[in-house]
Design a protein around this motif. Structure first.
Motif, PDB file in Angstrom:
ATOM      1  N   UNK A  61      -3.202   4.254 -11.669  1.00 22.36           N
ATOM      2  CA  UNK A  61      -2.338   3.681 -12.701  1.00 22.36           C
ATOM      3  C   UNK A  61      -0.959   3.550 -12.056  1.00 22.36           C
ATOM      4  N   UNK A  62      -0.473   2.319 -11.979  1.00 21.34           N
ATOM      5  CA  UNK A  62       0.786   2.073 -11.291  1.00 21.34           C
ATOM      6  C   UNK A  62       1.621   1.074 -12.073  1.00 21.34           C
ATOM      7  N   UNK A  63       2.878   1.004 -11.701  1.00 12.26           N
ATOM      8  CA  UNK A  63       3.832   0.102 -12.348  1.00 12.26           C
ATOM      9  C   UNK A  63       4.636  -0.604 -11.248  1.00 12.26           C
ATOM     10  N   UNK A  64       4.759  -1.911 -11.367  1.00  8.98           N
ATOM     11  CA  UNK A  64       5.547  -2.692 -10.413  1.00  8.98           C
ATOM     12  C   UNK A  64       6.888  -3.001 -11.066  1.00  8.98           C
ATOM     13  N   UNK A  65       7.952  -2.497 -10.476  1.00  7.47           N
ATOM     14  CA  UNK A  65       9.288  -2.694 -11.040  1.00  7.47           C
ATOM     15  C   UNK A  65       9.371  -2.125 -12.442  1.00  7.47           C
ATOM     16  N   UNK A 105       7.162   6.684  -5.586  1.00  7.45           N
ATOM     17  CA  UNK A 105       7.342   5.237  -5.616  1.00  7.45           C
ATOM     18  C   UNK A 105       7.648   4.784  -4.200  1.00  7.45           C
ATOM     19  N   UNK A 106       7.333   3.543  -3.949  1.00  2.00           N
ATOM     20  CA  UNK A 106       7.528   2.991  -2.616  1.00  2.00           C
ATOM     21  C   UNK A 106       8.016   1.556  -2.762  1.00  2.00           C
ATOM     22  N   UNK A 107       8.819   1.122  -1.813  1.00  2.00           N
ATOM     23  CA  UNK A 107       9.270  -0.259  -1.804  1.00  2.00           C
ATOM     24  C   UNK A 107       8.186  -1.069  -1.111  1.00  2.00           C
ATOM     25  N   UNK A 108       7.517  -1.892  -1.878  1.00  4.80           N
ATOM     26  CA  UNK A 108       6.438  -2.724  -1.345  1.00  4.80           C
ATOM     27  C   UNK A 108       7.047  -3.976  -0.754  1.00  4.80           C
ATOM     28  N   UNK A 109       6.980  -4.072   0.569  1.00  3.55           N
ATOM     29  CA  UNK A 109       7.555  -5.222   1.252  1.00  3.55           C
ATOM     30  C   UNK A 109       6.506  -6.312   1.381  1.00  3.55           C
ATOM     31  N   UNK A 110       6.869  -7.476   0.942  1.00  4.07           N
ATOM     32  CA  UNK A 110       5.980  -8.628   1.099  1.00  4.07           C
ATOM     33  C   UNK A 110       6.163  -9.200   2.494  1.00  4.07           C
ATOM     34  N   UNK A 111       5.177  -9.956   2.939  1.00  2.00           N
ATOM     35  CA  UNK A 111       5.307 -10.566   4.263  1.00  2.00           C
ATOM     36  C   UNK A 111       6.519 -11.480   4.403  1.00  2.00           C
ATOM     37  N   UNK A 112       7.019 -12.049   3.284  1.00  2.00           N
ATOM     38  CA  UNK A 112       8.185 -12.932   3.365  1.00  2.00           C
ATOM     39  C   UNK A 112       9.509 -12.168   3.419  1.00  2.00           C
ATOM     40  N   UNK A 113       9.428 -10.825   3.400  1.00  2.00           N
ATOM     41  CA  UNK A 113      10.642 -10.020   3.495  1.00  2.00           C
ATOM     42  C   UNK A 113      11.148  -9.507   2.165  1.00  2.00           C
ATOM     43  N   UNK A 114      10.746 -10.116   1.059  1.00  2.00           N
ATOM     44  CA  UNK A 114      11.163  -9.616  -0.251  1.00  2.00           C
ATOM     45  C   UNK A 114      10.348  -8.373  -0.578  1.00  2.00           C
ATOM     46  N   UNK A 115      10.754  -7.667  -1.607  1.00  2.00           N
ATOM     47  CA  UNK A 115      10.023  -6.454  -1.955  1.00  2.00           C
ATOM     48  C   UNK A 115      10.227  -6.058  -3.397  1.00  2.00           C
ATOM     49  N   UNK A 116       9.345  -5.228  -3.860  1.00  2.00           N
ATOM     50  CA  UNK A 116       9.429  -4.671  -5.207  1.00  2.00           C
ATOM     51  C   UNK A 116       9.073  -3.194  -5.134  1.00  2.00           C
ATOM     52  N   UNK A 117       9.645  -2.425  -6.053  1.00  2.00           N
ATOM     53  CA  UNK A 117       9.334  -1.006  -6.117  1.00  2.00           C
ATOM     54  C   UNK A 117       8.040  -0.818  -6.908  1.00  2.00           C
ATOM     55  N   UNK A 118       7.120  -0.033  -6.338  1.00  2.00           N
ATOM     56  CA  UNK A 118       5.859   0.297  -6.997  1.00  2.00           C
ATOM     57  C   UNK A 118       5.824   1.795  -7.216  1.00  2.00           C
ATOM     58  N   UNK A 119       5.554   2.197  -8.452  1.00  2.00           N
ATOM     59  CA  UNK A 119       5.441   3.607  -8.814  1.00  2.00           C
ATOM     60  C   UNK A 119       3.976   3.914  -9.092  1.00  2.00           C
ATOM     61  N   UNK A 120       3.433   4.898  -8.402  1.00  2.00           N
ATOM     62  CA  UNK A 120       2.077   5.371  -8.687  1.00  2.00           C
ATOM     63  C   UNK A 120       2.198   6.433  -9.767  1.00  2.00           C
ATOM     64  N   UNK A 121       1.847   6.077 -10.991  1.00  2.00           N
ATOM     65  CA  UNK A 121       1.984   7.001 -12.106  1.00  2.00           C
ATOM     66  C   UNK A 121       0.907   8.084 -12.096  1.00  2.00           C
TER      67      UNK A 121
END
Length: 176
Positions: A61-65, A105-121
């Protein structure tokens, strides 16, 4: 991925190494992320991984941003699960979740360089923990149980053991 020591089982490590070899051959954009994941990971035997670590085939169970919580099963490929229930580790989200502990939580880096924080609840189900719990409860590895075993000379319903067709009885290919 940032400053977290990931915990990979030996099975997870083998899957990531295989994925890395295959993706290097095609100059895939996920190669640097997989390499970094392998470099920042500690490897533990399959039977000793903590139950709150996301491993392959774990239901997480996780949450993106700031989005809503999602429940998915981390998996090797995406063909064995119903649509929307699996999260392949070949995706950037799946790769980032693999090996982290519930609450991290971890900063999920996309291949294009952008990223979002993902929290593993939470890790709602982990196959390694379920296997340990079943062993502790004294359950067998499989659910099969032998219910009847007859001696070789005993035939059910008293029939004699013989082959129906003998030489010369072959009706030929037209009978098929």
């Amino acid at each position: 991925m940032n400053g977290i020591i990931y915990r990979l089982t030996t099975k997870d490590l083998a899957v990531l190494e295989t994925m890395l070899m295959r993706r290097r051959a095609f100059a895939d954009a996920l190669v640097p992320i997989i390499e970094r994941k392998l470099a920042e990971s500690s490897v533990v035997p399959v039977g000793t991984v903590e139950p709150d670590i996301a491993t392959l085939n774990s239901r997480v169970i996780f949450r993106v941003g700031d989005g809503q919580a999602e429940t998915r099963t981390l998996m090797w490929g995406d063909t064995s699960a119903p649509v929307g229930s699996g999260l392949p580790v070949g995706t950037w989200r799946g790769l980032c979740l693999l090996g982290i502990r519930a609450g991290q939580s971890v900063l999920a880096e996309r291949p294009d360089g952008s990223g979002q924080r993902i929290l593993l609840e939470d890790v709602a189900y982990q196959p390694e923990a379920a296997r340990r719990a079943a062993r502790a409860a004294g359950q067998r590895r499989h659910g099969l149980r032998l219910v009847y075993s007859a001696a070789a000379d005993h035939w059910p319903l008293g029939e004699a053991g013989k082959i129906r067709q003998t030489e010369g009885d072959d009706p030929g290919p037209s009978a098929a």
